[in-house]
Design a protein around this motif. Sequence first.
Motif: not given
Length: 353
Positions: A34-35, A38, A40, A43, A316
């Motif tokens: 993950r960048s 990212f 979190y 997500y 996403e």
Amino acid sequence: MENKANGTRSAKHNPGTSSAKERVQRVDPYGFERSEDFDYESYEELMSEYLVVLTRRSIKWSKLLQGRSKVERSLKVKRYVRKGIPNEHRALIWMIASGAQDQMEKNPGYYQKLLESEHDDKLVETIRTDMHRTFPDNVQFLKTSDPCLQKALFNVLVAYGHHNKAVGYCQGMNFISGYLIIITKDEEKSFWLLDALLGRILPDYYTPAMLGLKTDQEVLGELVRAKVPAVWQAMTDHNVMWTLVVSRWFICLFIDILPVETVLRIWDCLFYEGSKIIFRVALTLIKHNQAHILQARNFPDICDRFKDVTKGAFVEDCHGFMQKIFTEPGRLAMATITKLRETCRAQIMAQES
């Protein structure tokens, strides 16, 4: 909770518990790291909803297949594919839907023979040069990983280069083959899926002249002219060629452009329904972000805004996005695409002759 005003998801902070960054693994289920930036929290919230969908789909697919390794094409299966193929069944359905399974069964031992035959040194060297550039952010492709998928990737590309000498090897094929290997975990299946994509689903995308690729980019332009005319006019006014903003969408089939899970859901439909899906995805990205694109004031601004349309909450949420690609662009008949391809191809050939 989704904040409708700015399209972001508000994090649920619970004092005394671990953060989403601590709970969510740094490497995704496919091996991608993950960048740094990212999100979190977003997500985790998205996945809590999507996992319910995945569980429901998994149960339905298991009932449909009943342990068999064959499934007949039908409206029901098409509907199931559009709603997403669970990872445990993905390789099987891709193989059946694309015709790759049939080809593999008709040609036993063919893949192995290609690997064992004498190799073209120039082809091998070109492929070898691209190995370290393929998914440096995926732990499964690191030379230190065991097994290292670089070896399988190299084999698939070398075999394909000798199988289809008209194509040989072209940049972009490494990323597509890499995704196939991640999902199938099988060299031979990946080879036959690559053959289905490059030979039947996307013909002439990767030949030296790239006529199929150039044609489909112009076809997209014509579809935008009909369905999102304001964007087509902006592209014309700023003298931006379609190839500048969408060529990577077509060449890489949205790899490294859209989130991994979204790409896989697109590929589910691509293997089942064919290349029309690429136009549906592209039109949805453009139409949904029309207002943002139309704010562009110059050539570089348009190019930047086309990069923006492939990021954010809209893409996403793979389940919501996939529902949109079948509604937002409206009717898209294969007959229309075929006719546009004939016209655009003839124009390109006339220009290049």
